[in-house]
Scaffold this active site. Structure first.
Site, PDB file in Angstrom:
ATOM      1  N   TYR A   1     -10.358   7.292   1.945  1.00  0.00           N
ATOM      2  CA  TYR A   1     -10.039   5.915   2.331  1.00  0.00           C
ATOM      3  C   TYR A   1      -8.565   5.602   2.041  1.00  0.00           C
ATOM      4  CZ  TYR A   1      -8.982   1.138   2.005  1.00  0.00           C
ATOM      5  OH  TYR A   1      -8.308  -0.032   2.173  1.00  0.00           O
TER       6      TYR A   1
ATOM      7  N   TRP B   1     -18.136   3.027   4.004  1.00  0.00           N
ATOM      8  CA  TRP B   1     -16.777   3.526   4.305  1.00  0.00           C
ATOM      9  C   TRP B   1     -15.753   2.916   3.374  1.00  0.00           C
ATOM     10  CZ3 TRP B   1     -12.731   0.449   6.434  1.00  0.00           C
ATOM     11  CH2 TRP B   1     -11.520   1.191   6.570  1.00  0.00           C
TER      12      TRP B   1
ATOM     13  N   ASP C   1      -7.931   0.908  -4.705  1.00  0.00           N
ATOM     14  CA  ASP C   1      -9.082   0.404  -3.940  1.00  0.00           C
ATOM     15  C   ASP C   1     -10.142   1.492  -3.839  1.00  0.00           C
ATOM     16  OD1 ASP C   1     -10.814  -0.876  -2.244  1.00  0.00           O
ATOM     17  OD2 ASP C   1      -9.304  -1.399  -0.743  1.00  0.00           O
TER      18      ASP C   1
ATOM     19  N   GLU D   1     -10.385  -2.080  -7.334  1.00  0.00           N
ATOM     20  CA  GLU D   1     -10.911  -2.975  -6.292  1.00  0.00           C
ATOM     21  C   GLU D   1     -12.213  -2.463  -5.696  1.00  0.00           C
ATOM     22  OE1 GLU D   1      -7.971  -3.791  -3.322  1.00  0.00           O
ATOM     23  OE2 GLU D   1      -9.485  -4.160  -1.786  1.00  0.00           O
TER      24      GLU D   1
ATOM     25  N   ARG E   1      -0.365  -0.612  -4.570  1.00  0.00           N
ATOM     26  CA  ARG E   1      -1.686   0.016  -4.547  1.00  0.00           C
ATOM     27  C   ARG E   1      -1.496   1.496  -4.225  1.00  0.00           C
ATOM     28  NH1 ARG E   1      -6.402  -0.896   0.034  1.00  0.00           N
ATOM     29  NH2 ARG E   1      -5.435   0.922   0.988  1.00  0.00           N
TER      30      ARG E   1
ATOM     31  N   HIS F   1       0.814  -1.220   0.000  1.00  0.00           N
ATOM     32  CA  HIS F   1       0.000   0.000   0.000  1.00  0.00           C
ATOM     33  C   HIS F   1       0.842   1.263   0.000  1.00  0.00           C
ATOM     34  CE1 HIS F   1      -3.708  -1.908   2.188  1.00  0.00           C
ATOM     35  NE2 HIS F   1      -3.304  -2.629   1.168  1.00  0.00           N
TER      36      HIS F   1
ATOM     37  N   ARG G   1     -11.279 -11.814  -4.054  1.00  0.00           N
ATOM     38  CA  ARG G   1     -10.455 -11.422  -2.899  1.00  0.00           C
ATOM     39  C   ARG G   1     -10.903 -12.029  -1.573  1.00  0.00           C
ATOM     40  NH1 ARG G   1      -7.104  -7.868  -2.140  1.00  0.00           N
ATOM     41  NH2 ARG G   1      -8.075  -6.576  -0.564  1.00  0.00           N
TER      42      ARG G   1
ATOM     43  N   GLU H   1      -2.199  -9.576  -1.471  1.00  0.00           N
ATOM     44  CA  GLU H   1      -1.996  -8.298  -0.770  1.00  0.00           C
ATOM     45  C   GLU H   1      -1.021  -8.492   0.387  1.00  0.00           C
ATOM     46  OE1 GLU H   1      -5.577  -6.784   0.996  1.00  0.00           O
ATOM     47  OE2 GLU H   1      -4.765  -4.760   1.191  1.00  0.00           O
TER      48      GLU H   1
ATOM     49  N   HIS I   1     -13.033   0.894  -2.386  1.00  0.00           N
ATOM     50  CA  HIS I   1     -13.631   0.605  -1.072  1.00  0.00           C
ATOM     51  C   HIS I   1     -15.148   0.769  -1.060  1.00  0.00           C
ATOM     52  CE1 HIS I   1     -12.991  -0.030   3.328  1.00  0.00           C
ATOM     53  NE2 HIS I   1     -11.976  -0.713   2.837  1.00  0.00           N
TER      54      HIS I   1
ATOM     55  N   ASP J   1      -5.392  -6.398   9.553  1.00  0.00           N
ATOM     56  CA  ASP J   1      -6.357  -6.979  10.488  1.00  0.00           C
ATOM     57  C   ASP J   1      -6.478  -8.489  10.318  1.00  0.00           C
ATOM     58  OD1 ASP J   1      -7.562  -5.408   8.192  1.00  0.00           O
ATOM     59  OD2 ASP J   1      -9.283  -6.664   8.650  1.00  0.00           O
TER      60      ASP J   1
HETATM   61  C1  GCO Z   1      -7.759  -3.742   1.768  1.00  0.00           C
HETATM   62  C2  GCO Z   1      -8.910  -3.411   2.608  1.00  0.00           C
HETATM   63  C3  GCO Z   1      -8.687  -3.196   4.040  1.00  0.00           C
HETATM   64  C4  GCO Z   1     -10.003  -3.123   4.807  1.00  0.00           C
HETATM   65  C5  GCO Z   1      -9.822  -3.706   6.159  1.00  0.00           C
HETATM   66  C6  GCO Z   1     -11.086  -3.696   6.971  1.00  0.00           C
HETATM   67  O1  GCO Z   1      -7.946  -3.746   0.574  1.00  0.00           O
HETATM   68  O2  GCO Z   1      -6.720  -4.041   2.319  1.00  0.00           O
HETATM   69  O3  GCO Z   1      -9.879  -2.662   1.976  1.00  0.00           O
HETATM   70  O4  GCO Z   1      -7.840  -2.142   4.336  1.00  0.00           O
HETATM   71  O5  GCO Z   1     -10.482  -1.835   4.875  1.00  0.00           O
HETATM   72  O6  GCO Z   1      -9.305  -4.981   6.045  1.00  0.00           O
HETATM   73  O7  GCO Z   1     -10.904  -4.358   8.174  1.00  0.00           O
HETATM   74 MG    MG Z   2      -9.880  -3.403  -0.064  1.00  0.00          MG
END
Ligand code: GCO
Ligand code: MG
Length: 402
Positions: free
Chosen positions: A159, A402, A210, A236, A147, A122, A283, A339, A212, A316
């Protein structure tokens, strides 16, 4: 071999993680990730109250039967909490199988189909210049795919762009933060970001982006079309995917490749998207999508329709999920990209692991099982802290995705 006990470990080494540890009568144990960002304790309780008692005495090699028992046997199917709990068990059992047979899990999934696993990371910045610098830094570190996310002029918080040049982390401790969003400003701005990146960086680096889930299908179609000259690796989550046929409209208007599915938890969430070839990359995360057993079936289904994998790999998801994704990714034929968001040093210390990065690729390592362990005494020193993902509102205050 028999399962003798299982327990849930909840810790917060810089962010929250839920881990399932399954023990056997032969002293071999396995680890599974059970982290569901912002809803961690729901999965911890699902596991310890409802699943662990049913595991005792079972043969850990029976991954298919145990998966079906937990999925069909619960009567209540699917949903992120259930499927994350099932994934934790499934991944821990594959780890046990590998350790018991003294071989890396990828050998149980067909062996290596490639030398390494192509990854993207990222880059972000408050504006185009900062994003360009960030992309260059990752390119210098050897990444072949990056990304790119940038702050949008006139939008207070975009985002994927953290405040103060920190790396992007999807959850914040405390109650949910609120941000404001303008689709119009974003759509007018996004092409200029990628135009600049291509002019400055050239054509070789894979660029990803992304969205989102923030657009409608027709808005996503416009974005995809406007980004075509910059040949993205993918766009994405252009819009929420509950309405799978919404992607047909995007598809008809643009050749920018489409990736979606990080919030999916079942093969049924992918069904129309894949069989109609409305997407290019799936994904769905191993940890939220029922584990290695179910991700393998989804990948095989996708392979029939020229859809490749791009497993979610944000911070996460714990290093256990990262390892599971690398073992599966190196084994399947229709792997696309993985990723890779860096965990903090403390997270890596709590979860020592055999996987590694070099020259744009990741390698699962040759340790038996998944090659990830947990330092429980260190984990105990970092107890759970409530945290949430942010929420977004439009400029007029309407709640949006979001
Ligand atoms: C990504 C994602 C994450 C999510 C996150 C939510 O492409 O990596 O969009 O950043 O926002 O995993 O918990
Ligand atoms: Mg994503």
């Amino acid at each position: 071999m028999k399962i003798t006990s299982a327990r849930v470990i909840v810790c917060s080494p810089d962010r929250n993680f839920v881990t399932l540890r399954i023990e056997t009568d032969e002293g071999v144990y396995g680890l599974g990730d059970a982290t569901l960002n912002g809803r961690e304790l729901a999965v911890a309780s699902y596991l310890s109250e409802h699943i662990v008692p049913c595991l005792i005495g079972r043969d850990p090699f029976q991954t298919e039967d145990i998966w079906q028992y937990l999925y069909r046997g619960a009567y209540w199917r699917r949903g992120p909490v259930t499927m994350t709990a099932i994934a934790a068990v499934d991944v821990a059992l594959w780890d046990i199988k590998g350790k018991a047979l003294n071989t890396p899990v990828y050998n149980l999934l067909g062996g290596k189909s490639r030398d390494g696993v192509l990854v993207y990371t990222h880059a972000n910045g408050g504006d185009i210049a900062e994003t360009l610098d960030s992309v260059r830094r990752y390119q210098q570190q050897g990444y072949l795919a990056v990304r790119a996310q940038s702050g949008v002029p006139g939008v207070s918080s975009s985002y994927g762009v953290p405040k103060g040049g920190k790396s992007y982390e999807p959850a914040e401790r405390g109650l949910p933060q609120e941000s404001r969003w303008s689709t119009e400003r974003y759509l007018n701005f996004a092409p200029s970001l990628f135009e600049k990146l291509r002019v400055e960086i050239g054509s070789d680096l894979h660029l990803l982006h992304d969205v989102h889930h923030r657009l409608t299908p027709i808005e996503a179609a416009r974005l995809g079309k406007s980004l075509e000259p910059y040949h993205l690796f993918w766009m994405e989550d252009p819009c929420p995917a509950e309405l799978q046929e919404g992607f047909e409209l995007i598809r008809k208007h643009t050749v920018t490749p489409i990736a979606t599915g990080e919030v999916f938890n079942s093969i049924w969430d992918t069904h129309d998207l894949i069989r109609n070839q409305w997407i290019d990359y799936i994904r769905m995360t191993i940890v939220h999508g029922g584990g290695i057993t179910h991700a393998r079936k989804t990948a095989d289904f996708a392979a029939l329709y020229h859809v490749r994998t791009g497993f979610h790999g944000a911070t996460d998801l714990s290093p256990i999920t990262m390892a599971a994704a690398l073992h599966l990714g190196i084994a399947i034929h229709n792997f696309g990209i993985q990723e890779h968001m860096h965990h903090t040093t403390l997270t890596d210390e709590v979860f020592p692991h055999a996987y590694s990065f070099a020259e744009g690729y990741m390698y699962p390592g040759d340790a038996p099982g998944l090659g990830v362990d947990i330092d429980e005494s260190l984990a105990d020193r970092h107890p759970y802290q409530r945290a949430y993902l942010p929420v977004a509102r439009k400029l007029d205050g309407t709640l949006t995705d979001w």
